[in-house]
Design a protein around this motif. Sequence first.
Motif, PDB file in Angstrom:
ATOM      1  N   ARG A  86       0.846  -1.193   0.000  1.00 56.21           N
ATOM      2  CA  ARG A  86       0.000   0.000   0.000  1.00 56.21           C
ATOM      3  C   ARG A  86       0.886   1.250   0.000  1.00 56.21           C
ATOM      4  O   ARG A  86       2.013   1.221   0.514  1.00 56.21           O
ATOM      5  N   LEU A  87       0.376   2.316  -0.571  1.00 58.63           N
ATOM      6  CA  LEU A  87       1.003   3.632  -0.509  1.00 58.63           C
ATOM      7  C   LEU A  87       0.374   4.396   0.644  1.00 58.63           C
ATOM      8  O   LEU A  87      -0.857   4.431   0.778  1.00 58.63           O
ATOM      9  N   VAL A  88       1.183   5.013   1.498  1.00 59.14           N
ATOM     10  CA  VAL A  88       0.663   5.792   2.630  1.00 59.14           C
ATOM     11  C   VAL A  88       0.651   7.268   2.233  1.00 59.14           C
ATOM     12  O   VAL A  88       1.701   7.878   2.005  1.00 59.14           O
ATOM     13  N   LEU A  89      -0.550   7.825   2.149  1.00 58.46           N
ATOM     14  CA  LEU A  89      -0.750   9.212   1.738  1.00 58.46           C
ATOM     15  C   LEU A  89      -1.126  10.061   2.942  1.00 58.46           C
ATOM     16  O   LEU A  89      -2.074   9.741   3.659  1.00 58.46           O
ATOM     17  N   GLY A  90      -0.400  11.147   3.175  1.00 59.50           N
ATOM     18  CA  GLY A  90      -0.752  12.107   4.214  1.00 59.50           C
ATOM     19  C   GLY A  90      -1.576  13.237   3.632  1.00 59.50           C
ATOM     20  O   GLY A  90      -1.188  13.851   2.635  1.00 59.50           O
ATOM     21  N   THR A  91      -2.719  13.511   4.237  1.00 64.14           N
ATOM     22  CA  THR A  91      -3.580  14.585   3.755  1.00 64.14           C
ATOM     23  C   THR A  91      -4.521  15.012   4.878  1.00 64.14           C
ATOM     24  O   THR A  91      -4.449  14.503   6.001  1.00 64.14           O
TER      25      THR A  91
END
Length: 322
Positions: A86-91
Motif C-alpha cells: 500500500r502507498l501511505v498518503l498524508g492529507t
Amino acid sequence: MRIRVAVTVAVLAATAALAGCAGDSSDLPVLPDQPKVAATPPAPGGEQAAPPACDPRASLRPAGALPAPGDMPAGSYMATIQERGRLVLGTSQDTLLFSSRNPFSGRIEGFDVDMGRQIAQAIFGDPDKIQIKVIGYDKRVSSAADGSVDLVADTMTANCARWADVNFSSIYYEAGQKVLVSKNSTAKRIEDLGGKRICSAAGSTSFDNIGKVKAKPVLVAVARPAFGDCLVAFQRNEVEGISTDDTILAGMAAQDPYAKVIGEKFTDEPYAMAMNKSHPEFTRFVNAVLERNRADGTWKKTYEKWLGDFGPAPAPPGARYR
C-alpha cells in the motif's frame, strides 16, 4: 443574522481540530537523523555569502519511461512500497473538493486524494492500494521528512524553505489567496475590507499574508485553530470574511449559499506533493506519473471531476526541472 447550518459544515467543524488546510509558517522540528542545514559560512572579508538561487517550482527530472505497475525497480523506494502492499498518503479530511471526508461513505476524497491514488495506480495497477493518514496542516513537512507517510498531497505550497527539508514533485495545481465574504457585501477585493475582521488559521502563511495587505484602515486579522473554525465564526457574524487559498474558499462557498469569493488572487501558491529527501528516485517516479497524466488527459479529467463547477479546466501547470 447570517446563521446557516448544513450537514457538511457540521462535519467540517467537528474535524477541523484534527487537520488544517493552508500553508504553515511554523518551524520544522529538528529530527535526530536529519539535522538542519548549517548556515552558509561567512565569505572572505567577513560578509555573509549569498545563498544559492532557489526555484521552488523546479523538481527532479523523471528518469526515463515509467516501469510497468507491479514491476518496480529492485532497491527503489517504489519497490519498498510495492512490497508493503500500500502507498501511505498524508492529507487532511476537511478541505472540501481537495481532501475531505464524505459524510455518507466515510471515505476521504477530493482532487488531492486522487493525485495520491494515481501514484498508487502507477505502482500497483490499483488506485485503491492506498492508506490515507490524516495529518495536521502543521505536520505536513515533518510527516514527509520523518517517513511516517510516503507522500503528502494536501493543498501544500512548494517554497524554498520547505525544499530544505523535503523533496517536492513538479507543480500540479496553481492556487492563490483570496477572500470570502457575505453575498450582500459590496467589497470587490480584500483591500476594500479595511477595518474589518478577517479570519484565517493560526500559524498559517494565509494569516501572515493578511497583515501584508495594504488596506485603509488596516485589516483586523483574527486567528482560529483551523479554517473550519473560521467558517463557523463567519456564520455567527463574528468575522466579516475569511482569507486563504482560493481552493479552500471554493469549498467553503460550495457549502454556504450566502457566501462568495471576491477579487483576484494576491499571492501565488503552487501546490506540489512532498516526499522524503532520502528517496530521490521516488520523486522522479512521481514526476513521471504527473508528466504522463498531463499528456493523456488524466489531470484534466481529475479537475473536471472535482472543480468543474467553477468553469472549464485550465491547462495543467507545466513542469520545471532542476
